[in-house]
Design a protein around this motif. Sequence first.
Motif: not given
Length: 484
Positions: A97-104
């Motif tokens: 699995y691959w998970v990307s979590n981006e917050a701005k």
Amino acid sequence: AIFTPTPAQYVPPLSNPTLTPTTRQEAVEKFNAHVSIQYGQFGLNFSHAQLISSPLLSHTGLVTELDHTIKETTLDRLSMQYTTAMFEHINLAGKIYWVSNEAKLFGQSQPPQILGDEDQDGLNEDFTAGIIENFRHKTISTGVDLELGYNPLDNHQLLFGLAYNKVQLDEVEKVANVSLKGRGPIAIFPAKDLTVEFMPYGVTRGISSVYLQDLWQLSDNTDITTGVRFDDYSDFGTTLNPRLGLVHRFNNPLYAKLLYASAYKPPSFAQLFDATPTQSQFRIQGNSGLEPTEIDSLELQLGYDFSRLSANISLFVNETANEIFFDSMPGIEQWKNSGERRSKGLEFEVKGAWLGLDVAYFNYAYQMTSGVELGAGANIHPAHRLNTGGTYHLSDSTSASFSLSWFSSPKRESADLRAKIKAKTRLNIAFNVDDLFGLGIDGQLSVANVFDQNGRDEIEQSVGLLDDIPLEGRAIRFGISYNF
């Protein structure tokens, strides 16, 4: 795509270390998508979730100007699974699995203002362009899980698993015209890169895990489940956590269960490394000296199966150590470990076909908490909780269901002088139709949180880099599916 407005409510923070914030988000736009493909022994899943909102507090604790500051959180997850029967009694399952979590968070958190030397430190706090704060960070997680199942007998199953997960903090950035490095906000003109006051770049955590579970039906009346998990954290060392489950049926309707488990949770990157300055000259909000949180839980249950009903009563004890909380006391303003906490109580449940319903349940729980007086929400868990629900088939193809939850009013922490926390009631209803008009079409209609109650547990608060993720208010959903 779902748009869910959430009423905003802001209560200024108190000058005491409390974890009972009542800050709510502004209106929230939510975008969700999910794709799942199954072919033979292979499975592929992708999901996307996005939240866009106007927060009421910035990362630095400043009250934001409505509709001028935007928060955006995006989560993408991609995974692939494979399962196969290697031999007659051996199964293998694997997943990557691959998970990307981006917050701005970006925008004008406060309007233009001329404050002068408000804190008398020799510097003017004049923000002629308003207070500008732009934050961004991305966390990437990659991992692989392998699980081998062995069934030597029909009543005996062994599971052996290996897992590895790597989490890395990427693309950290802060651009602002305000710094908190001093006795108060310091104006900076023009806005400049202040990433050094936010988070370090490239921080990683690797987790290697091995686990073993044994499910064994010792006799017609006794089942036992034992397990143990070993985790090796690259930054916090090793931990060993056992699990035990024992079920014994004294006679056909009467049975007993004994459950024990332990768990371990290391601090998040934000709790460890958040470099946001505080009012203390040499202190930042992150705390690299934090210890992991540990919990032990024990439960004993007695149950009885009637002809159309089953009932059980449980006694439980949970003990935690080193829970992590944010101490908001002026001059401290840092993540800390709290002391030990003990929660004990009982739970009663009955379920089955009764009161004219095809399926129904009723659950009552009493919980008494003692231990730490400050931090991690202290001991404000609701003492009483009620849950009930059921399903009624209007016809062979049509059904209606409901669930109702009630939480008693908990006490606030001893130093928290805000108004009493209200009791909460949450009602969900749903309707389902199968094979509409004989066309193979199924329909669903549901209304969640009918009374539009704030469903957040009072002890919950943000452990992320920016702000609380909002909960849904009342939500109405309609769906159709076609089987062919």
